[in-house]
Design a protein around this motif. Structure first.
Motif, PDB file in Angstrom:
ATOM      1  N   GLU A   1       0.831  -1.261   0.071  1.00 12.29           N
ATOM      2  CA  GLU A   1      -0.129   0.156   0.048  1.00 12.29           C
ATOM      3  C   GLU A   1       0.801   1.261   0.082  1.00 12.29           C
ATOM      4  O   GLU A   1       1.894   1.524   0.598  1.00 12.29           O
ATOM      5  N   SER A   2       0.339   2.256  -0.544  1.00 13.35           N
ATOM      6  CA  SER A   2       1.374   3.453  -0.712  1.00 13.35           C
ATOM      7  C   SER A   2       1.242   4.121   0.515  1.00 13.35           C
ATOM      8  O   SER A   2       0.158   3.693   1.354  1.00 13.35           O
ATOM      9  N   ASN A   3       2.262   5.217   0.742  1.00  8.64           N
ATOM     10  CA  ASN A   3       2.217   5.549   2.161  1.00  8.64           C
ATOM     11  C   ASN A   3       0.942   6.791   2.477  1.00  8.64           C
ATOM     12  O   ASN A   3       0.951   6.972   3.438  1.00  8.64           O
ATOM     13  N   SER A   4       0.257   6.889   1.540  1.00  9.76           N
ATOM     14  CA  SER A   4      -0.827   7.904   1.698  1.00  9.76           C
ATOM     15  C   SER A   4      -2.293   6.999   1.904  1.00  9.76           C
ATOM     16  O   SER A   4      -3.193   7.511   1.991  1.00  9.76           O
ATOM     17  N   GLY A   5      -2.221   5.785   1.220  1.00 11.94           N
ATOM     18  CA  GLY A   5      -3.228   4.995   1.055  1.00 11.94           C
ATOM     19  C   GLY A   5      -4.177   5.222  -0.270  1.00 11.94           C
ATOM     20  O   GLY A   5      -5.302   4.726  -0.339  1.00 11.94           O
ATOM     21  N   ALA A   6      -3.579   5.977  -1.022  1.00 10.38           N
ATOM     22  CA  ALA A   6      -4.235   6.433  -2.510  1.00 10.38           C
ATOM     23  C   ALA A   6      -4.381   5.191  -3.338  1.00 10.38           C
ATOM     24  O   ALA A   6      -5.047   5.293  -4.097  1.00 10.38           O
ATOM     25  N   PHE A   7      -3.136   4.303  -3.005  1.00  8.13           N
ATOM     26  CA  PHE A   7      -3.142   3.063  -4.097  1.00  8.13           C
ATOM     27  C   PHE A   7      -2.532   1.985  -3.554  1.00  8.13           C
ATOM     28  O   PHE A   7      -1.825   2.135  -2.640  1.00  8.13           O
ATOM     29  N   ILE A   8      -2.650   0.749  -3.970  1.00  7.06           N
ATOM     30  CA  ILE A   8      -1.954  -0.310  -3.738  1.00  7.06           C
ATOM     31  C   ILE A   8      -1.314  -0.814  -4.859  1.00  7.06           C
ATOM     32  O   ILE A   8      -1.661  -0.716  -6.116  1.00  7.06           O
ATOM     33  N   ALA A   9      -0.068  -1.553  -4.960  1.00  5.59           N
ATOM     34  CA  ALA A   9       0.730  -2.280  -5.869  1.00  5.59           C
ATOM     35  C   ALA A   9       0.711  -3.836  -5.845  1.00  5.59           C
ATOM     36  O   ALA A   9       1.254  -4.004  -4.627  1.00  5.59           O
ATOM     37  N   TYR A  10       0.558  -4.475  -6.630  1.00  6.36           N
ATOM     38  CA  TYR A  10       0.600  -5.827  -6.506  1.00  6.36           C
ATOM     39  C   TYR A  10       0.886  -6.734  -7.724  1.00  6.36           C
ATOM     40  O   TYR A  10       0.535  -6.103  -8.653  1.00  6.36           O
ATOM     41  N   PRO A  11       1.338  -8.007  -7.506  1.00  2.00           N
ATOM     42  CA  PRO A  11       2.153  -8.622  -6.275  1.00  2.00           C
ATOM     43  C   PRO A  11       3.343  -7.752  -6.083  1.00  2.00           C
ATOM     44  O   PRO A  11       3.884  -7.276  -6.953  1.00  2.00           O
ATOM     45  N   VAL A  75       2.790  15.052  -5.739  1.00  2.00           N
ATOM     46  CA  VAL A  75       2.884  13.686  -5.459  1.00  2.00           C
ATOM     47  C   VAL A  75       1.814  13.425  -4.261  1.00  2.00           C
ATOM     48  O   VAL A  75       1.544  14.013  -3.342  1.00  2.00           O
ATOM     49  N   ILE A  76       0.784  12.459  -4.533  1.00  4.87           N
ATOM     50  CA  ILE A  76      -0.485  11.872  -3.952  1.00  4.87           C
ATOM     51  C   ILE A  76       0.224  10.769  -3.123  1.00  4.87           C
ATOM     52  O   ILE A  76      -0.432  10.717  -1.843  1.00  4.87           O
ATOM     53  N   GLY A  77       0.952  10.044  -3.507  1.00  5.69           N
ATOM     54  CA  GLY A  77       1.191   8.632  -2.920  1.00  5.69           C
ATOM     55  C   GLY A  77       2.458   8.141  -3.593  1.00  5.69           C
ATOM     56  O   GLY A  77       2.685   8.324  -4.872  1.00  5.69           O
ATOM     57  N   SER A  78       3.219   7.233  -2.727  1.00  6.82           N
ATOM     58  CA  SER A  78       4.205   6.530  -3.426  1.00  6.82           C
ATOM     59  C   SER A  78       4.418   5.263  -2.520  1.00  6.82           C
ATOM     60  O   SER A  78       4.065   5.112  -1.589  1.00  6.82           O
ATOM     61  N   THR A  79       5.110   4.304  -3.370  1.00  5.71           N
ATOM     62  CA  THR A  79       5.357   3.101  -2.821  1.00  5.71           C
ATOM     63  C   THR A  79       6.795   2.493  -3.283  1.00  5.71           C
ATOM     64  O   THR A  79       6.945   2.851  -4.492  1.00  5.71           O
ATOM     65  N   ARG A  80       7.161   1.529  -2.777  1.00  5.14           N
ATOM     66  CA  ARG A  80       8.415   0.764  -3.380  1.00  5.14           C
ATOM     67  C   ARG A  80       7.788  -0.831  -3.604  1.00  5.14           C
ATOM     68  O   ARG A  80       7.132  -1.526  -2.992  1.00  5.14           O
ATOM     69  N   ILE A  81       8.344  -1.103  -4.884  1.00  5.15           N
ATOM     70  CA  ILE A  81       8.056  -2.710  -5.006  1.00  5.15           C
ATOM     71  C   ILE A  81       9.421  -3.233  -5.626  1.00  5.15           C
ATOM     72  O   ILE A  81      10.484  -2.663  -6.001  1.00  5.15           O
ATOM     73  N   ILE A  82       9.189  -4.628  -5.444  1.00  4.77           N
ATOM     74  CA  ILE A  82      10.464  -5.477  -5.527  1.00  4.77           C
ATOM     75  C   ILE A  82      10.108  -6.357  -6.854  1.00  4.77           C
ATOM     76  O   ILE A  82       9.065  -7.013  -6.865  1.00  4.77           O
TER      77      ILE A  82
END
Length: 85
Positions: A1-11, A75-82
């Motif tokens: 989940e993004s740091n703002s709750g604006a989106f999720i990234a999966y898997p 920027v509304i939200g950000s997240t890291r993915i691997i």
């Protein structure tokens, strides 16, 4: 989940296409999603989104950052993915 709750990234971790799902209450029209690799290189950018679920395509294994911005570039939200392969 993004740091703002604006989106999720999966898997996450993933091994190919990553799906970015925006919060249902967001207006998607003016939004922009950007995918950066660990060196800060822009890998993919999508604007004028038409859906609450967007595909992004990392360039192989490593850590990536996804940024969601509004039409003014805030920027509304950000997240890291691997990515594993």
């Amino acid at each position: 989940e993004s740091n703002s709750g604006a989106f999720i990234a999966y898997p996450n971790p993933g091994n190919g296409t990553v799906f970015v799902q925006l919060s249902e209450n967001m207006v998607v029209g003016g939004m922009q999603i950007q995918l950066f690799d660990a060196t800060g290189r822009l890998v993919e950018s999508k604007t004028n989104l038409l859906s609450h679920i967007i595909e992004v395509h990392p360039d192989g294994p490593g850590m990536y950052c996804i940024l969601l911005s509004d039409e003014e570039g805030n920027v509304i939200g950000s997240t890291r993915i691997i990515q594993t392969n």
